[in-house]
Scaffold this active site. Structure first.
Site, PDB file in Angstrom:
ATOM      1  N   SER A 191      68.443 -22.461   0.817  1.00 39.65           N
ATOM      2  CA  SER A 191      68.691 -21.105   0.281  1.00 39.65           C
ATOM      3  C   SER A 191      69.717 -21.039  -0.849  1.00 39.65           C
ATOM      4  O   SER A 191      70.397 -20.028  -0.999  1.00 39.65           O
ATOM      5  CB  SER A 191      69.110 -20.161   1.414  1.00 39.65           C
ATOM      6  OG  SER A 191      68.039 -19.982   2.305  1.00 39.65           O
ATOM      7  N   GLU A 200      60.428 -29.899   6.644  1.00 44.51           N
ATOM      8  CA  GLU A 200      59.073 -29.338   6.734  1.00 44.51           C
ATOM      9  C   GLU A 200      58.069 -30.430   7.111  1.00 44.51           C
ATOM     10  O   GLU A 200      57.023 -30.145   7.704  1.00 44.51           O
ATOM     11  CB  GLU A 200      58.710 -28.654   5.407  1.00 44.51           C
ATOM     12  CG  GLU A 200      59.391 -27.286   5.298  1.00 44.51           C
ATOM     13  CD  GLU A 200      59.650 -26.800   3.879  1.00 44.51           C
ATOM     14  OE1 GLU A 200      59.126 -27.400   2.923  1.00 44.51           O
ATOM     15  OE2 GLU A 200      60.393 -25.814   3.732  1.00 44.51           O
ATOM     16  N   LYS A 204      57.767 -27.628  -3.562  1.00 43.93           N
ATOM     17  CA  LYS A 204      56.922 -27.557  -2.358  1.00 43.93           C
ATOM     18  C   LYS A 204      55.450 -27.350  -2.751  1.00 43.93           C
ATOM     19  O   LYS A 204      55.012 -27.896  -3.754  1.00 43.93           O
ATOM     20  CB  LYS A 204      57.438 -26.452  -1.431  1.00 43.93           C
ATOM     21  CG  LYS A 204      58.937 -26.559  -1.211  1.00 43.93           C
ATOM     22  CD  LYS A 204      59.457 -25.678  -0.130  1.00 43.93           C
ATOM     23  CE  LYS A 204      60.958 -25.928   0.015  1.00 43.93           C
ATOM     24  NZ  LYS A 204      61.518 -25.299   1.189  1.00 43.93           N
ATOM     25  N   ASN A 211      62.743 -28.520  -5.860  1.00 41.48           N
ATOM     26  CA  ASN A 211      61.692 -28.865  -4.903  1.00 41.48           C
ATOM     27  C   ASN A 211      60.676 -27.721  -4.892  1.00 41.48           C
ATOM     28  O   ASN A 211      60.912 -26.686  -4.278  1.00 41.48           O
ATOM     29  CB  ASN A 211      62.326 -29.067  -3.513  1.00 41.48           C
ATOM     30  CG  ASN A 211      61.290 -29.324  -2.446  1.00 41.48           C
ATOM     31  OD1 ASN A 211      60.119 -29.576  -2.747  1.00 41.48           O
ATOM     32  ND2 ASN A 211      61.698 -29.261  -1.185  1.00 41.48           N
ATOM     33  N   GLU A 245      70.446 -30.666   4.586  1.00 40.37           N
ATOM     34  CA  GLU A 245      69.734 -29.396   4.602  1.00 40.37           C
ATOM     35  C   GLU A 245      69.625 -28.881   6.038  1.00 40.37           C
ATOM     36  O   GLU A 245      68.692 -29.281   6.768  1.00 40.37           O
ATOM     37  CB  GLU A 245      68.318 -29.574   4.054  1.00 40.37           C
ATOM     38  CG  GLU A 245      68.256 -30.061   2.627  1.00 40.37           C
ATOM     39  CD  GLU A 245      66.956 -29.614   1.958  1.00 40.37           C
ATOM     40  OE1 GLU A 245      67.022 -28.925   0.951  1.00 40.37           O
ATOM     41  OE2 GLU A 245      65.875 -29.950   2.484  1.00 40.37           O
ATOM     42  N   HIS A 283      62.077 -34.594   4.621  1.00 38.23           N
ATOM     43  CA  HIS A 283      62.268 -33.142   4.567  1.00 38.23           C
ATOM     44  C   HIS A 283      61.887 -32.513   5.912  1.00 38.23           C
ATOM     45  O   HIS A 283      60.909 -32.927   6.541  1.00 38.23           O
ATOM     46  CB  HIS A 283      61.425 -32.539   3.438  1.00 38.23           C
ATOM     47  CG  HIS A 283      61.841 -31.138   3.119  1.00 38.23           C
ATOM     48  ND1 HIS A 283      61.504 -30.077   3.926  1.00 38.23           N
ATOM     49  CD2 HIS A 283      62.594 -30.627   2.109  1.00 38.23           C
ATOM     50  CE1 HIS A 283      62.034 -28.967   3.418  1.00 38.23           C
ATOM     51  NE2 HIS A 283      62.703 -29.277   2.312  1.00 38.23           N
ATOM     52  N   GLY A 332      64.958 -21.606   3.259  1.00 39.63           N
ATOM     53  CA  GLY A 332      64.062 -20.467   3.060  1.00 39.63           C
ATOM     54  C   GLY A 332      64.447 -19.196   3.800  1.00 39.63           C
ATOM     55  O   GLY A 332      63.668 -18.251   3.862  1.00 39.63           O
TER      56      GLY A 332
HETATM   57  P1  PGA Z   1      65.042 -23.290  -0.211  1.00 39.32           P
HETATM   58  O1  PGA Z   1      64.454 -24.745   0.084  1.00 39.32           O
HETATM   59  O2  PGA Z   1      65.995 -23.423  -1.370  1.00 39.32           O
HETATM   60  O3  PGA Z   1      63.849 -22.440  -0.542  1.00 39.32           O
HETATM   61  O4  PGA Z   1      65.748 -22.848   1.023  1.00 39.32           O
HETATM   62  C1  PGA Z   1      65.245 -25.878   0.010  1.00 39.32           C
HETATM   63  C2  PGA Z   1      64.458 -27.086   0.436  1.00 39.32           C
HETATM   64  O5  PGA Z   1      63.645 -26.969   1.353  1.00 39.32           O
HETATM   65  O6  PGA Z   1      64.591 -28.173  -0.126  1.00 39.32           O
END
Ligand code: PGA
Length: 250
Positions: A211, A101, A13, A11, A168, A99, A174
């Site tokens: 993460s 976000e 982003k 991903n 998640e 997601h 993150g």
């Molecule tokens: P990350 O993001 O591995 O940077 O924590 C995972 C995600 O948001 O899908």
């Protein structure tokens, strides 16, 4: 959906430009090795790179996916939006929906449900993200939150074969922090049982995201119930991404 694979979803982003395409060469080389036959690699770059990724990956075993879509199926006056039909035409086989976000920006379970329906109609496989916030975890309502997200997100969807769940925890995305192994096992087990019992999905495919990196993969890989990983930050660097894949198959 089959769980004979281990999924590695990159991903990206809101990162990446045309130069980032070079990172794919090493991953393509790795994928050619029979040793990684069971690794299902899916790149989800920003919309702006989908066409270039498709050109580069079209006749390979690596698939591409989009990171979101508008809930409508037709063209329309929605400035800045792209629908699932459009990303399908660009070569996407998958789409990330729900997601955190985007939930953070106001996306509700109801809106996610509309996006899932329209994406399934357009023959996309949906990577459906769920997860509790830190506050919800502290309040001990994780399972309640996950059940609600699942039931409302998948409401009135008859064919659930093309749904992949991605657990998640919001506090893990993150931050460099992953859940305790026992907590993660418990939550994945709960989701699996819920999908089987309440939604009659025979073999749910469940990924973990938050993460994931080339160090903690050594522990994460030991949780058999996890069918793969949704990887943000660490997926943009081919060395790190490859390391995660290699270590999973040790
Ligand atoms: P990350 O993001 O591995 O940077 O924590 C995972 C995600 O948001 O899908």
């Amino acid at each position: 959906m089959t769980n004979k694979y281990k999924y590695f979803v990159a991903n990206w982003k809101m990162f990446g430009d045309l130069k980032s395409l070079n990172t794919l060469n090493r991953v393509l080389k790795l994928k050619k090795s029979i040793k990684f036959d069971k690794a299902k690699i899916i790149y989800c770059p920003p919309y702006t790179l989908l066409e270039s990724f498709n050109k580069k990956l079209k006749s390979t075993k690596i698939d591409i996916g989009a990171q979101n879509c508008h809930p409508l199926d037709e063209y329309g006056p929605f400035t800045g939006s792209i629908n699932s039909k459009m990303v399908k035409k660009l070569g996407c086989k998958y789409i990330i929906l729900g997601h955190s976000e985007n939930r953070f920006e106001g996306e509700t379970n109801n809106l996610i449900n509309k996006k899932i329906k329209v994406s399934l109609n357009n023959k996309l496989k949906v990577l459906f993200c769920i997860g509790e916030s830190l506050k919800q975890k502290k309040e001990n309502i994780t399972k309640k939150v996950l059940s609600k997200q699942i039931l409302e997100g998948l409401k009135n969807i008859k064919n659930l074969n093309n749904i992949i769940l991605a657990y998640e925890p919001v506090w893990s995305i993150g931050t460099g922090i992953i859940p305790k192994k026992s907590d993660l096992e418990e939550n994945i087990f709960f989701i699996r049982k819920f999908l089987k019992k309440k939604l009659r999905i025979k073999n749910p495919v469940i990924l973990y995201g938050g993460s994931v990196n080339s160090k903690n993969i050594n522990e994460l890989r030991t949780i058999n119930q996890i069918n793969g990983f949704l990887i943000g930050g660490a997926s943009q660097n081919s060395n790190k991404f490859i390391d995660i894949i290699k270590k999973t198959f040790i």
